[in-house]
Design an enzyme around this catalytic site. Sequence first.
Site, short mmCIF file in Angstrom:
data_model
loop_
_atom_site.label_atom_id
_atom_site.label_comp_id
_atom_site.label_asym_id
_atom_site.label_seq_id
_atom_site.Cartn_x
_atom_site.Cartn_y
_atom_site.Cartn_z
CB CYS A 76 -0.73 -0.02 1.09
SG CYS A 76 -0.10 -0.14 2.83
CG HIS A 146 -4.26 0.54 3.93
ND1 HIS A 146 -3.36 -0.28 3.05
CD2 HIS A 146 -5.19 0.97 3.47
CE1 HIS A 146 -3.85 -0.18 1.96
NE2 HIS A 146 -5.12 0.70 2.08
CB CYS A 276 -2.08 -2.50 35.81
SG CYS A 276 -2.51 -1.18 34.62
CG HIS A 345 -0.20 -3.02 31.31
ND1 HIS A 345 -0.73 -3.17 32.68
CD2 HIS A 345 0.97 -3.75 31.21
CE1 HIS A 345 -0.01 -3.89 33.36
NE2 HIS A 345 1.03 -4.41 32.24
#
Length: 1285
Positions: A76, A146, A276, A345
């Site tokens: 692409c 993309h 977390c 996270h």
Amino acid sequence: MSGTFSRCMCTPAARVFWNAGQVFCTRCLSARSLLSPELQDTDLGAVGLFYKPRDKLHWKVPIGIPQVECTPSGCCWLSAVFPLARMTSGNHNFLQRLVKVADVLYRDGCLAPRHLRELQVYERGCNWYPITGPVPGMGLFANSMHVSDQPFPGATHVLTNSPLPQQACRQPFCPFEEAHSSVYRWKKFVVFTDSSLNGRSRMMWTPESDDSAALEVLPPELERQVEILIRSFPAHHPVDLADWELTESPENGFSFNTSHSCGHLVQNPDVFDGKCWLSCFLGQSVEVRCHEEHLADAFGYQTKWGVHGKYLQRRLQVRGIRAVVDPDGPIHVEALSCPQSWIRHLTLDDDVTPGFVRLTSLRIVPNTEPTTSRIFRFGAHKWYGAAGKRARAKRAAKSEKDSAPTPKVALPVPTCGITTYSPPTDGSCGWHVLAAIMNRMINGDFTSPLTQYNRPEDDWASDYDLVQAIQCLRLPATVVRNRACPNAKYLIKLNGVHWEVEVRSGMAPRSLSRECVVGVCSEGCVAPPYPADGLPKRALEALASAYRLPSDCVSSGIADFLANPPPQEFWTLDKMLTSPSPERSGFSSLYKLLLEVVPQKCGATEGAFIYAVERMLKDCPSSKQAMALLAKIKVPSSKAPSVSLDECFPTDVLADFEPASQERPQSSGAAVVLCSPDAKEFEEAAPEEVQESGHKAVHSALLAEGPNNEQVQVVAGEQLKLGGCGLAVGNAHEGALVSAGLINLVGGNLSPSDPMKENMLNSREDEPLDLSQPAPASTTTLVREQTPDNPGSDAGALPVTVREFVPTGPILCHVEHCGTESGDSSSPLDLSDAQTLDQPLNLSLAAWPVRATASDPGWVHGRREPVFVKPRNAFSDGDSALQFGELSESSSVIEFDRTKDAPVVDAPVDLTTSNEALSVVDPFEFAELKRPRFSAQALIDRGGPLADVHAKIKNRVYEQCLQACEPGSRATPATREWLDKMWDRVDMKTWRCTSQFQAGRILASLKFLPDMIQDTPPPVPRKNRASDNAGLKQLVAQWDRKLSVTPPPKPVGPVLDQIVPPPTDIQQEDVTPSDGPPHAPDFPSRVSTGGSWKGLMLSGTRLAGSISQRLMTWVFLKFSPTSQLLCSHFSRRGALWLQVIGCLQVSFYLLSCSVVLTRYSDAFPYWVSFLVLCGVFVWVFLVLGWLLLYFYSRLHPTQSVLLVTTIRRSVMLSFWLLSSANFGNLCAALWSAPQASYVSFLASYSVGHVISGMFSYVYACLQIWPFLLFMWCPRGVVTSVGESV
């Protein structure tokens, strides 16, 4: 776009690019034709059809031939060559720029952020913009995998040199890491795939659009992977499935997708806990972390993806800390699969978590700490908490060619109709809503079967309480916030301050995730069908047994009930109202009718009626018998003058308000022996009739040693009745037996002067102890030590000293009872499943199933009752420090308070103990109930700086409860047990406290206590003593009585019969109970001697003083206006002299007036008569002021009490000044009487009286003027001014 020729004539080694689906040459800008088959390179895929490089390239395109023409699958980036060259060049250097861009991109076979920086696209005026609409001009469209020169489905950003109206993204932003993907369409999704150099492929999906039809169809070998991808991950996240451990079935897996609650990721609580973000609070205390976790959960911020970034930023600011960027920081920030992910996270591991990408590192510092590091912003559209901890090794990917079909999730059925149910407005509407939902699911009736239970406003169910209960009961219901979950069948809505529920009648129920229940799910959330066994068994009964608890404890009560349900063989009131049976409908209708009629006509509360019905249905074996028993309840006639609640129930079942049973006959005797297990011969002391008909129980008794508190818990048979029974304690080491009668445990009932009882005790002294008998039931004897405030004591007070020494083994306790069978229903404790002391005691509501009913908070299932051990230093009306008074059968705890520094009796009680006893405790040993750590009672027991504060609150609770009891019943065992249970209900409100400072704030106002007392009335409620003379007269009379009564002299020794003083607003005659057995032994003069001459003299003196005081007060109020306020400022003798002087001077003045008016002659000058009349006018004016004040106080007794009292004091002070001045004039006249004539004597007295009267007249006018002004003011003005004063 075309060059000199219509087709490219350049060498095949000339590079090509894609534009608008056509292949062009970078040299001549002409369209490139397909190469001959011998020149095509299959390793380059679509590029190899048009381009033949001179040298072998190091990169390959995995997509083979054939494929749709003019789609650069896997390449692409070829479509980015022309827009990049056009946007970063001018008209004269465009061709050179085009060759340059092609050279850079062909070098690596992809487009990456480093290539954009090398080509200097940002320096040449290009910027990334989020796509919010059509983009004019030239642009490069992209997403995470993309790029294209044309808009495509799933495009999120555009790179252009046009100044778009939206805000440009901050540099160095790039939506992708590497763009070289293939695009396919599958069902209603667009799928992007690519392959890296190491052979690992990434996949991403986006929703379809109108242009998706022109895309290639997904190859069949990728369908299984795409199903897992769409079910488990959100859109626009390029994922390598090899990084994740997958499951075959999605029902029990985890999913990051906002539309699916379950997925194919292995459910691991240590990995997917969403907590977390709590690592930011690792530097704080454990209490702070627990509080933050509870706060996020309670307010709905906690989701499976974590918490919102702005919320985390705010909580750090509240705690006085912040996050700064530090490359060496301990906390690492990661994003799911790509840096642009909204799922973040936080980890403490140095290795990158599989499936995540490392963004930066940070550390937490105080807000006040100066730092040069950049402050880390958590972001407004980021969620922290994706995983709990790092996986130690990368998970092996499952086989990509597994053809196992994925279970399809059915879409929600459109609703056919909505039915709304509005529950009763009794404060428990939230719990009625849940009951109505379950009643409709079980019985098809969309109403609440629960009885009404009035709750205070501060105990109404919150949305958090309802969510917790819904999850415990697994109901297909949601709490509606801004929008309703499309998969929820039952919608719970808050209408103002009232909970209501709607049901979608034409919709099948579905299992909802926590996000759906809370009401924060996304638009397209999907839920699996509701299983057939989704609703727990006896769920409705679990709610019925727990909904009377405090609202924040109901969910815990439901969970405990479901975890350990009580036996189901008996039909209780809750089971009859909730469980399906042929009699349920009729029973419910009849019960609601009786609940509405009977309490109203009997003058009882609904709570008392409910408790009476529960007692009547106790141990009912069938629903038919329960229906028959309920039908026996009589509805009182409207013509009957007064009907008690007992008269409405059958004769064999009385509506007894006391929780403890009173029907069982008293035990005729009991004996307790403490001895050592290594003794050769056990000693025993018990009445002979106990051996004949009693049953025996042998248990271990342990002594928990401490500096000031040793406790001996003796687990025995039934409830122990000390009145008229023998109690003996033996020591096997010394071989001596001490009779408890020497201690006078029952205030004289078991005294040393009773030879028959002593003989009965000593007659069984040498018999061995029988260890073969089982233990059918138990009671608890608590022996404690207490140091009195005053070490001195009366000679008649009987102290007890318990000496300590360490034995060699545990102590056995032998207890015998007689009179009833072991299976008596009133047995307080069932120790058939008791636990040993070295194991944790099961304190769940199933093991100790307390149900806080409206009339009895301690009523329990399964014929078991909790033992409420009252803490030390908290005594009610009639309690004593030495609780040796007679106890009724309602008492299950006997407290022996030992007094330090007291003389030892002839035979002291020696209790032996050993630490080794903890390991060999008898399995029937009973442990005292353990309260939560930060409850009010636990803080009192544990001591500390806040123990006194909570003890004062407890005393206030006892005082308010005592005011609701009839004065004569405050010392009865039933009242004392009611007080203890009321305190337990109050203490329950602090069971969820997570800090020692919360209990005091919750119980400070005690606003809920009056409603709690009304719902749970005392055994003998206080009668209404209001009369027609109520008002200010009664208030003033009480005030005057308190001022006039002399406080009794303080005794030399400690006062043992009144630890807590009575409230100051209780009348004096209400302090001493007039009926009922005494709770504790009184002074020797009252108990032992009774009618001695000292007591008669003391009572006679008090009676004479009271009579004289009342007589003088009455005479003074009738004949003298001197203020009663003086009685509180002067001594009693001084106030008496002032009263006498006032009466005398009024008499003398009336005598002088009578002489002047009756024996008028020329000898009296006119000015003397004038002065006398002026004096009369002064007296009349002041008397009229007094009368006006008196009548106004009767007309408005409650509006201006403080104002009336103030003016009353002023008027009385004016009278006192006038009386004092006139008395001085009288004395002066009498002193000059021998030298003056009769007429001059009266004249001088009148002149002096007028002078002093005018002074008092002016003073009285100044004081009475506000009173006369307020007499004619409206009520509202008087009320407001009175309150301001």
